[in-house]
Design a protein around this motif. Structure first.
Motif, mmCIF file in Angstrom:
data_model
loop_
_atom_site.group_PDB
_atom_site.id
_atom_site.type_symbol
_atom_site.label_atom_id
_atom_site.label_comp_id
_atom_site.label_asym_id
_atom_site.label_seq_id
_atom_site.Cartn_x
_atom_site.Cartn_y
_atom_site.Cartn_z
ATOM 1 N N LYS A 1 0.867 -1.180 0.000
ATOM 2 C CA LYS A 1 0.000 0.000 0.000
ATOM 3 C C LYS A 1 0.895 1.218 0.000
ATOM 4 O O LYS A 1 1.852 1.304 0.774
ATOM 5 N N ARG A 2 0.593 2.158 -0.857
ATOM 6 C CA ARG A 2 1.416 3.362 -0.938
ATOM 7 C C ARG A 2 0.545 4.603 -1.006
ATOM 8 O O ARG A 2 -0.597 4.577 -1.448
ATOM 9 N N LEU A 3 1.144 5.700 -0.560
ATOM 10 C CA LEU A 3 0.482 7.008 -0.560
ATOM 11 C C LEU A 3 1.415 7.960 -1.292
ATOM 12 O O LEU A 3 2.601 8.045 -0.957
ATOM 13 N N LEU A 4 0.905 8.626 -2.310
ATOM 14 C CA LEU A 4 1.784 9.516 -3.078
ATOM 15 C C LEU A 4 1.191 10.909 -3.210
ATOM 16 O O LEU A 4 -0.016 11.109 -3.060
ATOM 17 N N VAL A 5 2.082 11.831 -3.506
ATOM 18 C CA VAL A 5 1.690 13.206 -3.808
ATOM 19 C C VAL A 5 2.451 13.644 -5.048
ATOM 20 O O VAL A 5 3.674 13.476 -5.127
ATOM 21 N N TYR A 6 1.727 14.152 -6.027
ATOM 22 C CA TYR A 6 2.328 14.834 -7.171
ATOM 23 C C TYR A 6 2.243 16.340 -6.906
ATOM 24 O O TYR A 6 1.221 16.819 -6.396
ATOM 25 N N PHE A 7 3.285 17.075 -7.281
ATOM 26 C CA PHE A 7 3.193 18.530 -7.132
ATOM 27 C C PHE A 7 4.143 19.218 -8.103
ATOM 28 O O PHE A 7 5.223 18.710 -8.418
ATOM 29 N N THR A 8 3.718 20.372 -8.586
ATOM 30 C CA THR A 8 4.537 21.150 -9.516
ATOM 31 C C THR A 8 5.614 21.912 -8.742
ATOM 32 O O THR A 8 5.453 22.194 -7.547
ATOM 33 N N PRO A 9 6.736 22.261 -9.404
ATOM 34 C CA PRO A 9 7.815 22.966 -8.693
ATOM 35 C C PRO A 9 7.372 24.263 -8.026
ATOM 36 O O PRO A 9 7.915 24.629 -6.978
ATOM 37 N N ASP A 10 6.375 24.950 -8.606
ATOM 38 C CA ASP A 10 5.964 26.228 -8.013
ATOM 39 C C ASP A 10 5.192 26.062 -6.703
ATOM 40 O O ASP A 10 4.897 27.054 -6.024
ATOM 41 N N MET A 11 4.895 24.825 -6.310
ATOM 42 C CA MET A 11 4.277 24.597 -5.009
ATOM 43 C C MET A 11 5.290 24.655 -3.873
ATOM 44 O O MET A 11 4.925 24.734 -2.703
ATOM 45 N N ILE A 12 6.591 24.600 -4.204
ATOM 46 C CA ILE A 12 7.644 24.686 -3.188
ATOM 47 C C ILE A 12 7.897 26.154 -2.892
ATOM 48 O O ILE A 12 8.270 26.927 -3.776
ATOM 49 N N LEU A 13 7.717 26.558 -1.647
ATOM 50 C CA LEU A 13 7.743 27.978 -1.285
ATOM 51 C C LEU A 13 9.143 28.538 -1.074
ATOM 52 O O LEU A 13 9.346 29.738 -1.200
ATOM 53 N N VAL A 14 10.107 27.677 -0.760
ATOM 54 C CA VAL A 14 11.457 28.141 -0.448
ATOM 55 C C VAL A 14 12.400 27.770 -1.593
ATOM 56 O O VAL A 14 12.590 26.579 -1.865
ATOM 57 N N PRO A 15 12.982 28.752 -2.289
ATOM 58 C CA PRO A 15 13.853 28.438 -3.433
ATOM 59 C C PRO A 15 15.001 27.500 -3.094
ATOM 60 O O PRO A 15 15.360 26.637 -3.902
#
Length: 293
Positions: A82-96
């Motif tokens: 069983k796995r849990l994943l998250v996809y997210f675009t780079p602009d979702m990261i708030l700290v460069p």
């Protein structure tokens, strides 16, 4: 396996989550995304092929795939997971600085029990916000994600060694370094002192891909990176990644991504001037020789 989170990302979401469990649910071949993937194994044991390396992860461990990294997962026969994943675009990261720390290579994170439980809880909260959030759901998911990424960034220098995988791993490493060269099956087999038949059979067994499909994936990934990072013409990019002419490049690109190179570049960089979405007008070389991989 239906990738519901992938459908959400394709529909324009910046972040999407999904939980799946199964037995013998193995990916057929390596793939990649234009966004990050964070994969947490809730129970079971899975193998992840990342570029030319294989990693084994256990329950409570996770792996992060940056954009444009080839990967696929599989498990031993009959072993449930069983796995849990998250996809997210780079602009979702708030700290460069965190984006830079996490965006250069894949990472396998083997956490102590306390950190593993905390990250698992954050992932469950992200999924809950997606499924039940009444308002500001995306914003809440982003804040939870960044709490999680800060913890990973603090451990980004910790190296987890891949599994030892022999000759085919050496061949994959060679292809990742030399995909833009004119590689033939016979030359590749001779370089590694094996027969072409054995090479094709073992490569297919190890990667679930033919050699030509694997090389074409590498070339298309690099082309997409160049779409993002350079203003070179599509024709010049096609040559630099290893295609002898832009017609063949267009055909392979569309067969893999379902769109033309110009459509993809416009999607990735909509602010570019129109001439950058077209091929140059210079004549190209003859059709790629079919004896080449």
């Amino acid at each position: 396996m239906i990738d519901s989170a992938g459908f959400l990302m394709a529909g324009g979401k910046s972040i999407a989550s999904e939980r799946i469990q199964g037995v013998d649910d193995n990916m057929e071949r390596s793939h990649y995304h234009e966004y990050f993937e964070l994969y947490y194994l809730e129970y079971g044991n899975r193998y992840h092929m990342v570029n030319e390396h294989i990693y084994s992860i256990q329950s409570g461990e996770l792996i992060l795939f940056p954009p444009y990294v080839m990967h696929h997962s599989y498990g031993d026969s009959g072993v449930a997971f069983k796995r849990l994943l998250v996809y997210f675009t780079p602009d979702m990261i708030l700290v460069p600085e965190i984006k830079k720390a996490l965006g250069t290579s894949s990472g396998v994170y083997r956490l102590d029990k306390k950190d593993s439980l905390l990250i698992h809880q954050l992932l469950k909260e992200i999924l809950k916000e997606q499924d039940e959030g009444d308002g500001y759901g995306t914003e809440a998911m982003q804040m939870l994600l960044n709490q999680l990424l800060i913890k990973l960034a603090r451990r980004s220098g910790e190296s987890i060694k891949p599994e030892q995988s022999g000759r085919i791993s050496e061949i994959l490493h060679y292809l990742h370094l030399n995909y833009s060269e004119n590689i033939t099956l016979n030359d590749l087999a001779a370089r590694f002192y094996i027969s072409p038949y054995y090479l094709c059979r073992e490569f297919k067994r190890y990667t679930n891909s033919t050699i030509i499909h694997y090389i074409n994936n590498l070339r298309i990934i690099q082309a997409q990176r160049m779409f993002l990072e350079t203003d070179k013409t599509i024709t010049d990019i096609s040559r630099e990644v290893g295609f002898s002419n832009v017609t063949h490049f267009n055909r392979v690109f569309k067969s893999l991504l379902g769109m033309s190179p110009s459509q993809n570049r416009k999607q990735l960089r909509p602010s570019l001037p129109p001439e950058q979405y077209s091929e140059s007008k210079r004549p190209s070389s003859p059709e790629q020789n079919q004896s080449h991989i």
